[in-house]
Enzyme design. Structure first.
Site, PDB file in Angstrom:
ATOM      1  CB  THR A  98      -0.920  -0.013   1.358  1.00 55.38           C
ATOM      2  OG1 THR A  98      -0.106   0.091   2.306  1.00 55.38           O
ATOM      3  CG2 THR A  98      -2.004  -0.982   1.295  1.00 55.38           C
TER       4      THR A  98
ATOM      5  CG  ASN B 112       0.937   5.449   5.316  1.00 59.68           C
ATOM      6  OD1 ASN B 112      -0.337   5.191   5.389  1.00 59.68           O
ATOM      7  ND2 ASN B 112       1.832   5.999   6.237  1.00 59.68           N
TER       8      ASN B 112
ATOM      9  CD  GLU C 278      -2.000   1.530   5.695  1.00 61.81           C
ATOM     10  OE1 GLU C 278      -0.748   1.402   5.775  1.00 61.81           O
ATOM     11  OE2 GLU C 278      -2.890   0.752   6.133  1.00 61.81           O
TER      12      GLU C 278
ATOM     13  NE  ARG D  69     -13.926  -4.855   3.672  1.00 62.86           N
ATOM     14  CZ  ARG D  69     -13.154  -4.445   4.844  1.00 62.86           C
ATOM     15  NH1 ARG D  69     -13.359  -4.132   6.061  1.00 62.86           N
ATOM     16  NH2 ARG D  69     -11.884  -4.901   4.863  1.00 62.86           N
TER      17      ARG D  69
END
Length: 315
Positions: free
Chosen positions: A211, A213, A261, A285
């Protein structure tokens, strides 16, 4: 678009360099939502008709931030985002007025005479609920009175969608509640975050989902914690991705400051130090804690697949 930073009182050199017949939309315009667009587009359109430059006069920092009043929790569009959106609308001049406690005490008359008339504003265009001057004493009709025949005023009625007045406060609440579809509809464009890719805990790489950040550039309104389908501008190219906004409860406890992220789909290059623009397209979600790393990894894969379907169908 030329951007000029102003502070009151205006200096003689600022007036000399910038004063001249122009049509100006005036307001905070946080979010540059559809209601704001109706005001700003009117200024751009009228300016073209009359052969004058179009201008936007806005205020920075946000008055609520300076005065510590109300429920200010950040900007929908920090100044850089606002500049980009206004430039895209064809605005010629952007005047960013420094908002301070002393400026907040300025009388409505001093604002009109010392700022608007001094800049040569021939027509001021404002929303129906525009307020200005000390304690918000000035209103749209007063703007016309104080113009004293030297400045025309156009008042734009409220912009409604689905029977509801579009407002920055409504958009903030919807964003913090995870109602991203409503947010983007009221804005008229995707909610956008911008930041620098910085070192994180690098845990994503160890579980197969690296990811980026983000350290945000500016005081943005933080969206609801959860997972989003996003598009990210990376090195001049828009890429699909999935973003988590939250505190990563599977790995840590007692953390309250959210992280941002982004996992870019089909992308695995080192982009530390790069600037990323991230458009939030869909809320997938809420964030939650998983009983095991394996279950988290399975869910991340599901989220990535979901994001790919959503983004693929929206292109």
């Amino acid at each position: 678009m030329k951007t000029v930073h102003l502070s009151y009182p205006l200096s003689a050199s600022i007036i000399e360099e910038n004063a001249g017949p122009q049509i100006a939309a005036i307001g905070q315009f946080d979010g540059v939502h559809q209601g704001h667009v109706s005001v700003i587009a009117s200024a751009v359109r009228l300016a073209k008709q009359q052969g004058m430059p179009s201008a936007v006069i806005t205020f920075h920092p946000h008055p609520k931030d300076v005065m510590k009043k109300g429920n200010y929790e950040g900007n929908l569009t920090p100044l850089q985002e606002k500049q980009d959106l206004l430039a895209g609308m064809g605005v010629d001049n952007l005047y960013v007025v420094e908002f301070s406690e002393s400026f907040s005490e300025l009388s409505p008359q001093a604002f009109v005479e010392g700022m608007l008339l001094a800049l040569g504003v021939q027509t001021a265009i404002v929303g129906f609920d525009f307020r200005f001057g000390y304690k918000g004493e000035g209103h749209a009709e007063m703007l016309r009175e104080l113009g004293n025949g030297q400045m025309k005023v156009m008042i734009i009625p409220p912009f409604e969608q689905d029977g509801e007045k579009v407002s920055s406060s409504t958009i903030r609440k919807a964003l913090q509640s995870g109602e991203l579809e409503k947010v983007n509809k009221l804005l008229g464009h995707p909610y956008r975050l911008r930041g620098e890719v910085v070192d994180g805990d690098k845990r994503g790489r160890t579980i197969g989902f690296p990811t980026a950040n983000l350290r945000l550039d500016g005081k943005f309104v933080v969206p609801a914690k959860g997972v989003y389908a996003v598009r990210s501008l990376v090195e001049g190219k828009w890429l699909q991705g999935v973003m988590n906004v939250g505190v990563k409860p599977t790995f840590q406890e007692s953390v309250t400051t959210p992280s941002f992220e982004v996992h870019l789909l089909d992308f695995n290059r080192d982009i530390y130090g790069e600037q990323l623009i991230v458009d939030l397209i869909s809320y997938i979600r809420p964030e939650r804690k998983f009983p095991s790393i394996q279950e988290l990894v399975a869910q991340i894969q599901t989220d990535a697949d979901t994001a790919g379907r959503i983004l693929g169908s929206s292109e």
